[in-house]
Design an enzyme around this catalytic site. Structure first.
Site, PDB file in Angstrom:
ATOM      1  N   GLU A  32       0.849  -1.183   0.000  1.00 51.11           N
ATOM      2  CA  GLU A  32       0.000   0.000   0.000  1.00 51.11           C
ATOM      3  C   GLU A  32       0.892   1.243   0.000  1.00 51.11           C
ATOM      4  O   GLU A  32       1.804   1.359   0.826  1.00 51.11           O
ATOM      5  CB  GLU A  32      -0.913  -0.012   1.225  1.00 51.11           C
ATOM      6  CG  GLU A  32      -1.593   1.298   1.559  1.00 51.11           C
ATOM      7  CD  GLU A  32      -2.437   1.849   0.417  1.00 51.11           C
ATOM      8  OE1 GLU A  32      -2.410   3.079   0.220  1.00 51.11           O
ATOM      9  OE2 GLU A  32      -3.119   1.058  -0.278  1.00 51.11           O
ATOM     10  N   ARG A 106     -17.817   3.081   4.480  1.00 53.40           N
ATOM     11  CA  ARG A 106     -16.676   2.494   3.758  1.00 53.40           C
ATOM     12  C   ARG A 106     -15.518   2.205   4.711  1.00 53.40           C
ATOM     13  O   ARG A 106     -14.844   1.178   4.587  1.00 53.40           O
ATOM     14  CB  ARG A 106     -16.239   3.442   2.648  1.00 53.40           C
ATOM     15  CG  ARG A 106     -15.130   2.912   1.764  1.00 53.40           C
ATOM     16  CD  ARG A 106     -14.860   3.848   0.603  1.00 53.40           C
ATOM     17  NE  ARG A 106     -15.955   3.831  -0.350  1.00 53.40           N
ATOM     18  CZ  ARG A 106     -16.050   2.967  -1.361  1.00 53.40           C
ATOM     19  NH1 ARG A 106     -15.131   2.040  -1.535  1.00 53.40           N
ATOM     20  NH2 ARG A 106     -17.069   3.023  -2.188  1.00 53.40           N
ATOM     21  N   TYR A 219     -29.297   6.772   3.123  1.00 54.02           N
ATOM     22  CA  TYR A 219     -29.466   5.509   3.852  1.00 54.02           C
ATOM     23  C   TYR A 219     -28.657   5.545   5.138  1.00 54.02           C
ATOM     24  O   TYR A 219     -27.704   6.313   5.278  1.00 54.02           O
ATOM     25  CB  TYR A 219     -29.078   4.303   2.986  1.00 54.02           C
ATOM     26  CG  TYR A 219     -27.725   4.366   2.316  1.00 54.02           C
ATOM     27  CD1 TYR A 219     -26.563   3.999   2.980  1.00 54.02           C
ATOM     28  CD2 TYR A 219     -27.624   4.767   0.982  1.00 54.02           C
ATOM     29  CE1 TYR A 219     -25.334   4.024   2.348  1.00 54.02           C
ATOM     30  CE2 TYR A 219     -26.393   4.797   0.340  1.00 54.02           C
ATOM     31  CZ  TYR A 219     -25.250   4.426   1.032  1.00 54.02           C
ATOM     32  OH  TYR A 219     -24.032   4.460   0.398  1.00 54.02           O
ATOM     33  N   ASP A 305     -11.879  -1.918  -8.974  1.00 54.31           N
ATOM     34  CA  ASP A 305     -11.871  -0.758  -9.849  1.00 54.31           C
ATOM     35  C   ASP A 305     -10.730  -0.771 -10.849  1.00 54.31           C
ATOM     36  O   ASP A 305     -10.822  -0.162 -11.911  1.00 54.31           O
ATOM     37  CB  ASP A 305     -11.788   0.532  -9.022  1.00 54.31           C
ATOM     38  CG  ASP A 305     -13.128   0.938  -8.423  1.00 54.31           C
ATOM     39  OD1 ASP A 305     -14.154   0.327  -8.794  1.00 54.31           O
ATOM     40  OD2 ASP A 305     -13.151   1.855  -7.597  1.00 54.31           O
TER      41      ASP A 305
END
Length: 406
Positions: A32, A106, A219, A305
């Site tokens: 990362e 998330r 939501y 993605d």
């Protein structure tokens, strides 16, 4: 000898890939570029198709602790406020699809995946390292990594998974493709505490407000304590978006929704009053996946993605990355096959579903933002057929049937 997979990217897709790969019996080295594991953004909707994958990884308890589980999906007119249709979720989703429909921050989804990966032996999480180059030769893949302090490091593995997001360097090196393209849509996102909102604006449902050239979705998150609000409209982003003061978007958004109904405008105005700040993202995407060759070549595969960025109108961006990781796990566990064949099997089993979700997401955007006679026809169809049009059995079951509007 245990095989080793190298993973570029430590977001939701990268962590899911690490979890799936480790459960397939591979040693995992994840890289990362950031110096800490963090996840920006707001809410994520995860349908029963995704919740089933998390359950298979033993994460039902972790999900239950941080997610919300809405009882209904409601569709309302952004112009009049009238309810056009509704779909029961909650127990109905569990009965029909074997798992709940969940909404989650998330960061919470990222956190539960990170916790699961850290508990596994043979998983090495490396921060502050970004993949700069990769090469396949002699049955191995070698990556050159750049450390945040400027050092260069080379690491060799048996496979490389590019889960490095929308602007994937792994994809660019593998496929030689041009950058993503602008969709012409802008997304404003905010999260607020429900107890800071007027009682009339609090909600435990998923609600979609459909209007001409725009829509808004709201939501609950984090057991219902938070409310996620996303407003998407047609428009061009500011030229200086990278350095733009995102907090200045409230007036622009209120102006864009000036012709919508009072309840929706009340919600939008309440966000900054409740301490929420709008963040702006221009929506980018690519053409739907054209074949398995766009998801795997040799010892390198793409996931999430990096492989199939998609518009958010089917709420499946994170979901498809998790599905990818589950399929990657099955493929990597085929120990009687050579590694390139395993990755080819992964791509063959994923590309058509991902392409279908990408295309359906685009179609939904056109339906959500319809104007004139098309909008009138959409609203009439929702009033007449309601639940039948809102349900998505081909998606939530993972089968080939399709009779839904969405």
């Amino acid at each position: 000898m245990q095989k080793q997979v190298l993973i570029a990217g430590g977001g939701i897709g990268g962590l899911a890939a690490a979890l799936g790969s480790a459960r397939a019996g591979w040693e995992v080295r994840l890289f990362e570029r950031a110096s800490a594991f963090t996840e920006i953004g707001a809410g994520v909707q995860i349908g029963p198709n995704v919740v089933r994958r998390l359950q298979a990884w033993g994460l039902q308890g972790a999900l239950q602790a941080v997610a919300a589980f809405p009882e209904r999906l409601r569709v309302r007119s952004a112009l009049t406020g009238a309810e056009l249709a509704a779909l029961p979720l909650g127990a109905r989703a569990i009965e029909r699809y074997g798992a709940a429909y969940a909404t989650i921050h998330r960061a919470d989804l990222h956190g539960l995946l990170l916790a699961a990966v850290r508990d596994l032996p043979g998983v090495h999480l490396n921060l502050g390292l970004s993949v700069q180059e990769h090469a396949q030769e002699g049955g191995a893949v070698t990556v050159r990594l750049a450390h945040v302090d400027g050092r260069l490091v080379e690491v060799e593995g048996d496979a490389l998974i590019g889960a490095d997001g929308l602007r994937s360097g792994t994809r660019a090196r593998l496929l030689g493709e041009a950058p993503t393209r602008a969709s012409g849509h802008l997304a404003y996102r905010a999260v607020v505490r429900q107890d800071q909102l007027p009682q009339a604006l609090r909600s435990g449902d998923v609600t979609a407000w459909l209007g001409p050239r725009l829509h808004v979705v709201q939501y609950p998150l984090r057991r219902g304590e938070l409310l996620n609000v996303v407003a998407i409209r047609h428009g061009r982003p500011p030229a200086d978006l990278e350095s733009w003061d995102h907090g200045a978007n409230a007036a622009d958004l209120e102006a864009a929704l000036a012709r919508t109904c009072a309840p929706l405008q009340d919600l939008i105005r309440a966000v900054p009053q409740a301490g929420g700040g709008w963040r702006l993202w221009p929506l980018l995407d690519r053409a739907p996946v054209a074949g398995p060759h766009e998801m795997a070549r040799g010892l390198v595969a793409l996931l999430g993605d990096a492989a199939h960025p998609m518009r958010p109108y089917l709420a499946q961006g994170a979901g498809m990355a998790i599905e990818d990781a589950a399929e990657l796990q099955r493929a990597l566990a085929m120990h009687d096959l050579e590694v390139p064949l395993r990755l080819t099997r992964y791509a063959l089993n994923r590309w058509q579903r991902n392409a279908r979700v990408q295309e359906r997401s685009r179609r939904n955007g056109r339906i959500f933002h319809a104007t004139g006679p098309v909008r009138w026809g959409r609203d009439l169809a929702l009033r007449l057929l309601g639940e039948r049009l809102l349900d998505v059995p081909w998606l939530y079951r993972g089968d080939g049937s399709s009779a839904s509007l969405l």
